[in-house]
Design an enzyme around this catalytic site. Structure first.
Site, PDB file in Angstrom:
ATOM      1  N   GLU A   5       0.803  -1.218   0.000  1.00  0.00           N
ATOM      2  CA  GLU A   5       0.000   0.000   0.000  1.00  0.00           C
ATOM      3  C   GLU A   5       0.841   1.277   0.000  1.00  0.00           C
ATOM      4  O   GLU A   5       1.927   1.318   0.577  1.00  0.00           O
ATOM      5  CB  GLU A   5      -0.949  -0.002   1.210  1.00  0.00           C
ATOM      6  CG  GLU A   5      -1.999  -1.102   1.088  1.00  0.00           C
ATOM      7  CD  GLU A   5      -2.987  -1.164   2.238  1.00  0.00           C
ATOM      8  OE1 GLU A   5      -4.061  -1.739   2.027  1.00  0.00           O
ATOM      9  OE2 GLU A   5      -2.687  -0.653   3.342  1.00  0.00           O
ATOM     10  N   CYS A  48       3.339   8.782   0.666  1.00  0.00           N
ATOM     11  CA  CYS A  48       3.842   7.903   1.720  1.00  0.00           C
ATOM     12  C   CYS A  48       4.019   6.530   1.083  1.00  0.00           C
ATOM     13  O   CYS A  48       3.041   5.903   0.678  1.00  0.00           O
ATOM     14  CB  CYS A  48       2.853   7.847   2.878  1.00  0.00           C
ATOM     15  SG  CYS A  48       3.337   6.669   4.168  1.00  0.00           S
ATOM     16  N   CYS A  67       6.296  -6.677   7.219  1.00  0.00           N
ATOM     17  CA  CYS A  67       7.360  -6.128   8.063  1.00  0.00           C
ATOM     18  C   CYS A  67       7.783  -7.185   9.075  1.00  0.00           C
ATOM     19  O   CYS A  67       6.970  -7.984   9.523  1.00  0.00           O
ATOM     20  CB  CYS A  67       6.867  -4.873   8.791  1.00  0.00           C
ATOM     21  SG  CYS A  67       8.172  -3.986   9.679  1.00  0.00           S
ATOM     22  N   CYS A  92       6.251  -4.173  15.686  1.00  0.00           N
ATOM     23  CA  CYS A  92       5.887  -3.092  16.609  1.00  0.00           C
ATOM     24  C   CYS A  92       4.429  -3.299  17.027  1.00  0.00           C
ATOM     25  O   CYS A  92       3.567  -3.553  16.188  1.00  0.00           O
ATOM     26  CB  CYS A  92       6.070  -1.730  15.954  1.00  0.00           C
ATOM     27  SG  CYS A  92       7.793  -1.368  15.525  1.00  0.00           S
ATOM     28  N   CYS A 113       1.326  -1.153  15.472  1.00  0.00           N
ATOM     29  CA  CYS A 113       1.277  -0.927  14.022  1.00  0.00           C
ATOM     30  C   CYS A 113       0.659  -2.128  13.312  1.00  0.00           C
ATOM     31  O   CYS A 113       1.088  -3.268  13.519  1.00  0.00           O
ATOM     32  CB  CYS A 113       2.697  -0.676  13.510  1.00  0.00           C
ATOM     33  SG  CYS A 113       2.811  -0.503  11.726  1.00  0.00           S
ATOM     34  N   GLY A 170       6.829  -1.648   6.127  1.00  0.00           N
ATOM     35  CA  GLY A 170       8.208  -2.129   6.144  1.00  0.00           C
ATOM     36  C   GLY A 170       9.184  -1.163   6.795  1.00  0.00           C
ATOM     37  O   GLY A 170       8.862  -0.017   7.090  1.00  0.00           O
ATOM     38  N   GLU A 171      10.391  -1.665   7.040  1.00  0.00           N
ATOM     39  CA  GLU A 171      11.492  -0.885   7.624  1.00  0.00           C
ATOM     40  C   GLU A 171      12.487  -0.559   6.503  1.00  0.00           C
ATOM     41  O   GLU A 171      13.204  -1.440   6.023  1.00  0.00           O
ATOM     42  CB  GLU A 171      12.170  -1.689   8.732  1.00  0.00           C
ATOM     43  CG  GLU A 171      13.515  -1.160   9.214  1.00  0.00           C
ATOM     44  CD  GLU A 171      13.509   0.312   9.605  1.00  0.00           C
ATOM     45  OE1 GLU A 171      14.271   1.086   8.995  1.00  0.00           O
ATOM     46  OE2 GLU A 171      12.740   0.680  10.521  1.00  0.00           O
ATOM     47  N   SER A 196      12.076   7.196   7.171  1.00  0.00           N
ATOM     48  CA  SER A 196      11.744   6.972   8.576  1.00  0.00           C
ATOM     49  C   SER A 196      12.176   5.576   8.993  1.00  0.00           C
ATOM     50  O   SER A 196      11.953   4.609   8.273  1.00  0.00           O
ATOM     51  CB  SER A 196      10.230   7.120   8.764  1.00  0.00           C
ATOM     52  OG  SER A 196       9.866   6.826  10.090  1.00  0.00           O
ATOM     53  N   SER A 235      11.328   6.868  14.449  1.00  0.00           N
ATOM     54  CA  SER A 235      10.071   6.528  15.133  1.00  0.00           C
ATOM     55  C   SER A 235      10.416   6.172  16.574  1.00  0.00           C
ATOM     56  O   SER A 235      10.811   5.047  16.862  1.00  0.00           O
ATOM     57  CB  SER A 235       9.402   5.341  14.432  1.00  0.00           C
ATOM     58  OG  SER A 235       9.020   5.700  13.128  1.00  0.00           O
ATOM     59  N   LEU A 236      10.268   7.134  17.459  1.00  0.00           N
ATOM     60  CA  LEU A 236      10.724   6.972  18.849  1.00  0.00           C
ATOM     61  C   LEU A 236       9.626   6.316  19.704  1.00  0.00           C
ATOM     62  O   LEU A 236       9.811   5.214  20.207  1.00  0.00           O
ATOM     63  CB  LEU A 236      11.104   8.344  19.408  1.00  0.00           C
ATOM     64  CG  LEU A 236      11.755   8.382  20.775  1.00  0.00           C
ATOM     65  CD1 LEU A 236      13.097   7.661  20.778  1.00  0.00           C
ATOM     66  CD2 LEU A 236      11.941   9.826  21.248  1.00  0.00           C
ATOM     67  N   HIS A 237       8.522   7.018  19.897  1.00  0.00           N
ATOM     68  CA  HIS A 237       7.285   6.507  20.514  1.00  0.00           C
ATOM     69  C   HIS A 237       7.394   6.146  21.997  1.00  0.00           C
ATOM     70  O   HIS A 237       6.365   5.917  22.645  1.00  0.00           O
ATOM     71  CB  HIS A 237       6.711   5.317  19.736  1.00  0.00           C
ATOM     72  CG  HIS A 237       6.586   5.571  18.268  1.00  0.00           C
ATOM     73  ND1 HIS A 237       6.159   6.779  17.757  1.00  0.00           N
ATOM     74  CD2 HIS A 237       6.862   4.783  17.202  1.00  0.00           C
ATOM     75  CE1 HIS A 237       6.165   6.719  16.435  1.00  0.00           C
ATOM     76  NE2 HIS A 237       6.585   5.530  16.072  1.00  0.00           N
ATOM     77  N   ASN A 275      -3.842   5.960  15.947  1.00  0.00           N
ATOM     78  CA  ASN A 275      -4.963   5.436  15.170  1.00  0.00           C
ATOM     79  C   ASN A 275      -5.188   3.990  15.596  1.00  0.00           C
ATOM     80  O   ASN A 275      -4.387   3.124  15.252  1.00  0.00           O
ATOM     81  CB  ASN A 275      -4.646   5.507  13.677  1.00  0.00           C
ATOM     82  CG  ASN A 275      -4.296   6.920  13.272  1.00  0.00           C
ATOM     83  OD1 ASN A 275      -5.097   7.820  13.382  1.00  0.00           O
ATOM     84  ND2 ASN A 275      -3.058   7.111  12.833  1.00  0.00           N
ATOM     85  N   CYS A 281      -1.338   6.796   9.858  1.00  0.00           N
ATOM     86  CA  CYS A 281      -0.101   6.250  10.414  1.00  0.00           C
ATOM     87  C   CYS A 281      -0.372   4.968  11.197  1.00  0.00           C
ATOM     88  O   CYS A 281      -1.209   4.939  12.094  1.00  0.00           O
ATOM     89  CB  CYS A 281       0.519   7.301  11.325  1.00  0.00           C
ATOM     90  SG  CYS A 281       2.049   6.789  12.098  1.00  0.00           S
TER      91      CYS A 281
END
Length: 353
Positions: free
Chosen positions: A95, A108, A115, A119, A122, A166-167, A199, A222-224, A299, A342
């Site tokens: 996507e 994006c 992935c 996480c 996600c 994905g990373e 990212s 991407s800290l979070h 989200n 996101c």
């Protein structure tokens, strides 16, 4: 990739293409013509290369493949966001999202099918990683989203973020090669690298590699969560790439490139949204020459128990950062109604009317 036994013509360099035409006894300018069809005019078949003879087009088709992404389904959000499910030639789906604002039209894009990082917040993290995307497939995502932007908004893309599925840093070579093609001044997109952000969930070794390779695009982490215990809980990659390693890597990256660094921080109710959490975030912010902290609305997804904080908690968190002179921006989610926001990309089956 589907194995046709033929080499993908887009994986040939200009000099390799030149050698092929020399061996055929063709004129040198044929190389440039074919290269332009592939990378400037974005031809998806040899038949489309109309300034070549039928005989030459047939020879190319006999010797090479020209795989390209197709658009499987497109969804339009009430807020103007457009999500596309792209189909690969070997039957996978991936996507990409067009995010429009008055000033910007941002693509994006995804770098992997699925992935491997798992996480917890996600949707993509709950999918199996099938494979990396090739650089020409990533390039196709951008081309197709740019065409959507021109068709829907009459404007070309202004920005690209590698924040889809994905990373990116675990598909390092393909991502860098795709960006090389996207930013080629002689290519069909000719995007400035300063308008591209990659990212990462935090692969310290590869962040250092970006510095060593003197890349010219921006970096987002991407800290979070701003302590190792909480980050381990929601992002398993932190167990092998802890915050100290990431801080050191980002400082190395900045010293080597001078490129902009952004922190991404999703707020989760009663998990990382207290003023103590804000303090820990400020401490990390002050250890890295970051330009900005993006505070992101969560989200919710079906498989995770996290909740979005109430508005008062969000505002208190933002005000605390502002009081301590952190350059922070609250990023409201776009495309939530079509699972395009996101953390929501998961190749859900959709009914398209």
């Amino acid at each position: 990739m589907a194995n046709t036994g033929k080499k993908n013509i887009r994986h040939l360099s200009l000099s390799e293409l030149e050698t092929y035409f020399e061996e055929l006894g063709e004129k040198k300018f044929r190389t440039r013509q074919v290269y332009e069809w592939i990378w400037q005019k974005h031809a998806h078949s040899f038949e489309a290369m109309t300034n070549l003879s039928k005989e030459l087009r047939q020879k190319l088709a006999d010797n090479f493949s020209l795989p390209a992404l197709g658009v499987g389904a497109t969804q339009y959000s009430a807020d103007g966001t457009v999500k596309s499910r792209f189909k690969t030639v070997d039957g996978h789906a991936v996507e990409g999202v067009l995010i429009p604002t008055d000033e910007r039209k941002t693509a994006c894009v995804s770098s992997q099918i699925g992935c491997s990082l798992s996480c917890k917040f996600c949707a993509t993290g709950y999918m199996e990683r099938k494979r990396n995307l090739d650089y020409d497939e990533i390039y196709d995502e951008v081309v197709l989203i740019n065409q959507q932007s021109e068709r829907v908004y009459n404007k070309k893309l202004t920005n690209i973020v590698f924040m889809g599925m994905g990373e990116p840093l675990l598909n390092y070579k393909n991502v860098l090669k795709a960006i090389e093609k996207i930013t080629d001044p002689n290519g069909g997109l000719a995007m400035s690298p300063r308008r591209i952000t990659v990212s990462t969930a935090g692969v310290a070794k590869m962040i250092r590699q970006l510095g060593e390779d003197q890349v010219r695009f921006k970096l987002a982490l991407s800290l979070h969560a701003a302590n190792d215990q909480k980050r381990n809980e929601i992002m398993p990659i932190n167990e092998t790439n802890n915050l100290k390693a990431l801080i050191d890597a980002m400082n190395f990256f900045y010293k080597a490139t001078g490129n902009e660094i952004t922190f991404e921080y999703i707020l989760f109710k009663d998990f990382n949204d207290s003023l103590k959490d804000a303090d820990e975030l400020i401490r990390i912010y002050r250890q890295v020459p970051a330009d900005l902290v993006n505070i992101i609305e969560y989200n919710p997804i079906d498989k995770a128990a996290f909740m979005k904080p109430d508005e008062n908690a969000v505002q208190a968190f933002m005000q605390y950062l502002e009081k301590h002179r952190v350059n922070a921006r609250l990023r409201r989610s776009r495309g939530k109604d079509i699972d395009a926001a996101c953390g929501q990309l998961a190749n859900k089956e959709v009914q398209v009317g």
